[in-house]
Design an enzyme around this catalytic site. Structure first.
Site, PDB file in Angstrom:
ATOM      1  N   GLY A 160       0.837  -1.091   0.048  1.00 18.49           N
ATOM      2  CA  GLY A 160       0.064  -0.007   0.099  1.00 18.49           C
ATOM      3  C   GLY A 160       0.871   1.286  -0.084  1.00 18.49           C
ATOM      4  O   GLY A 160       2.160   1.118  -0.337  1.00 18.49           O
ATOM      5  N   ILE A 162       2.399   2.704   2.519  1.00 20.25           N
ATOM      6  CA  ILE A 162       3.585   2.673   3.435  1.00 20.25           C
ATOM      7  C   ILE A 162       4.336   1.820   2.591  1.00 20.25           C
ATOM      8  O   ILE A 162       5.652   1.887   2.819  1.00 20.25           O
ATOM      9  CB  ILE A 162       2.935   2.228   4.997  1.00 20.25           C
ATOM     10  CG1 ILE A 162       2.244   3.257   5.329  1.00 20.25           C
ATOM     11  CG2 ILE A 162       4.267   2.063   5.561  1.00 20.25           C
ATOM     12  CD1 ILE A 162       1.541   2.889   6.866  1.00 20.25           C
ATOM     13  N   ARG A 245      -0.279  -3.343  12.805  1.00 17.19           N
ATOM     14  CA  ARG A 245      -0.913  -3.641  14.101  1.00 17.19           C
ATOM     15  C   ARG A 245      -0.452  -4.949  14.779  1.00 17.19           C
ATOM     16  O   ARG A 245      -0.070  -5.797  13.930  1.00 17.19           O
ATOM     17  CB  ARG A 245      -2.532  -4.093  13.788  1.00 17.19           C
ATOM     18  CG  ARG A 245      -3.212  -2.631  13.529  1.00 17.19           C
ATOM     19  CD  ARG A 245      -3.497  -1.643  14.687  1.00 17.19           C
ATOM     20  NE  ARG A 245      -4.281  -0.441  14.185  1.00 17.19           N
ATOM     21  CZ  ARG A 245      -3.994   0.527  13.882  1.00 17.19           C
ATOM     22  NH1 ARG A 245      -2.530   0.760  13.524  1.00 17.19           N
ATOM     23  NH2 ARG A 245      -4.671   1.592  13.578  1.00 17.19           N
ATOM     24  N   GLU A 274      -1.510  -2.930  23.974  1.00 19.20           N
ATOM     25  CA  GLU A 274      -0.797  -1.855  24.439  1.00 19.20           C
ATOM     26  C   GLU A 274      -1.598  -0.944  25.473  1.00 19.20           C
ATOM     27  O   GLU A 274      -2.760  -0.730  25.499  1.00 19.20           O
ATOM     28  CB  GLU A 274      -0.859  -0.975  22.965  1.00 19.20           C
ATOM     29  CG  GLU A 274       0.012  -1.772  21.699  1.00 19.20           C
ATOM     30  CD  GLU A 274       0.118  -1.051  20.611  1.00 19.20           C
ATOM     31  OE1 GLU A 274      -0.574   0.059  20.398  1.00 19.20           O
ATOM     32  OE2 GLU A 274       0.428  -1.563  19.523  1.00 19.20           O
ATOM     33  N   HIS A 293       4.517   2.599  19.306  1.00 19.10           N
ATOM     34  CA  HIS A 293       3.484   2.742  18.699  1.00 19.10           C
ATOM     35  C   HIS A 293       3.525   4.254  18.036  1.00 19.10           C
ATOM     36  O   HIS A 293       2.688   4.854  18.401  1.00 19.10           O
ATOM     37  CB  HIS A 293       2.057   2.543  18.985  1.00 19.10           C
ATOM     38  CG  HIS A 293       1.163   2.233  17.976  1.00 19.10           C
ATOM     39  ND1 HIS A 293       0.162   1.452  18.025  1.00 19.10           N
ATOM     40  CD2 HIS A 293       1.043   2.677  16.705  1.00 19.10           C
ATOM     41  CE1 HIS A 293      -0.606   1.358  16.962  1.00 19.10           C
ATOM     42  NE2 HIS A 293      -0.096   2.203  16.224  1.00 19.10           N
ATOM     43  N   ALA A 295       5.667   5.235  15.299  1.00 19.61           N
ATOM     44  CA  ALA A 295       6.568   5.089  14.069  1.00 19.61           C
ATOM     45  C   ALA A 295       5.763   6.169  12.902  1.00 19.61           C
ATOM     46  O   ALA A 295       6.270   7.044  12.120  1.00 19.61           O
ATOM     47  CB  ALA A 295       6.467   3.905  13.191  1.00 19.61           C
TER      48      ALA A 295
END
Length: 332
Positions: A160, A162, A245, A274, A293, A295
């Site tokens: 995708g 990213i 995820r 998390e 979490h 990034a």
């Protein structure tokens, strides 16, 4: 609908930067913007303003539709929509739900490259030496000798926005790129990858890659996509990076693979629970790089999200299709 009539009221628990908040307020014309903090603040604002027709939030309450009976549009600042899908907020007859898919490619791509460079150049160990004021002797230098990214194979699970940016950065470092794409066919090609395969050919990608990047949305099909069987297919020198995820990787199986040297290491920005519990073995494994979490975060996040929000607001007013509308059947 007429431009001046929509939206009447926007409630946002996303903290726009001051200059971006002013941009939103200007674009709303006669509408109002209520900035709130946290889930309780969002809930209180929705109760106080039943006329709310737009909500912007990372974590909307599961009873959002009851709290906001006039809601027309939920703008998620996140790339994923798994939480609102699980809560049943995305409905065919319900409000439009959009994500911020696409705005994270640059920061996450750079983050992935930083993890790979930290790993091959032994930066965790080098920083530890600096903190203890140790200048290594000759044998210590040999232990710190780094690998090169050039010539290594980078496997990207999910081509995708990213994944594509990661591929471009990897190629700039001279890496060979293998990627999965959900819609890939046998004859598929891609300008940013050397090899593109369908998702059901994941095993071949794992076996061929020195670095594996998980970059897929969380759906029923990608839940525990990487489990013990897939980890066994990876190279013993392989480094796994997860920026999607936490539930896309079976965490217990990963811990076992890292402990038993089934794979060499991992860079993890997301986790099944998390915050990551303090008693998780991942904290203490020497071959793991952990980040909380973050990034996708950067100093450009608010600007990019505001650009997207205002673009979609204009589409709403013009009765045109919005960008990044969540499809409940597809899962993102």
């Amino acid at each position: 609908m007429e431009q001046s009539s929509f939206p009447r009221c926007v409630v946002s628990s996303y903290a726009f930067a001051p200059e971006d908040q002013r941009r939103v307020e200007t674009a709303l014309d006669h509408g109002t913007l209520h900035m709130v903090t946290g889930r309780d603040g969002l809930r209180d604002a929705l109760i106080a303003h039943p006329e709310t027709d737009v909500v912007c939030s990372f974590f909307p309450p599961s009873d959002l539709l009851a709290l906001a009976p006039n809601l027309r549009w939920l703008a998620l600042p996140s790339a994923g929509a798994d939480r609102v899908l699980q809560a049943g907020i995305v409905r065919a007859s319900g409000p439009i739900v959009t994500t911020a898919n696409g705005i994270h490619a640059t920061p996450i791509g750079e983050f992935v490259l930083s993890l790979m460079l930290m790993w091959v150049r032994k930066w965790p160990r080098i920083v530890e030496l600096q903190r203890t004021a140790v200048w290594p002797d000759h044998s210590g230098w040999e232990a710190l000798a780094g690998r090169e990214l050039s010539g290594a194979t980078l496997g990207i699970i999910g081509m995708g926005n990213i994944g594509r940016y990661v591929a471009r950065l990897g190629r700039a470092f001279g890496m060979r790129i293998i990627a999965t794409r959900r819609t890939a066919e046998a004859s598929s090609s891609d300008p940013d990858a050397d090899v593109v395969v369908a998702s059901d050919q994941l095993d071949g990608l794992l076996a061929a890659s020195d670095f594996v990047v998980v970059s897929v949305p969380l759906t029923p099909q990608t839940y525990h996509l990487i489990d013990a069987d897939q980890l066994k297919m990876m190279r013993r020198n392989a480094f796994l990076i997860n920026i999607s995820r936490g539930n896309t990787v079976h965490e217990d199986a990963l811990i076992a693979a890292l402990t038993n040297s089934t794979i060499a290491g991992a860079g993890l920005d997301v986790f099944e629970t998390e915050p990551l519990p303090q008693d998780s073995p991942l904290w203490r494994l020497p071959n793991v790089i952990i980040s909380p979490h973050l990034a996708g975060d950067s100093d450009q996040y608010s600007r990019r999200f505001t650009d997207l929000f205002l673009e979609n607001l204009a589409h709403c007013r013009a009765d045109e299709p919005l960008r990044n509308v969540v499809d409940p059947d597809r899962g993102y």
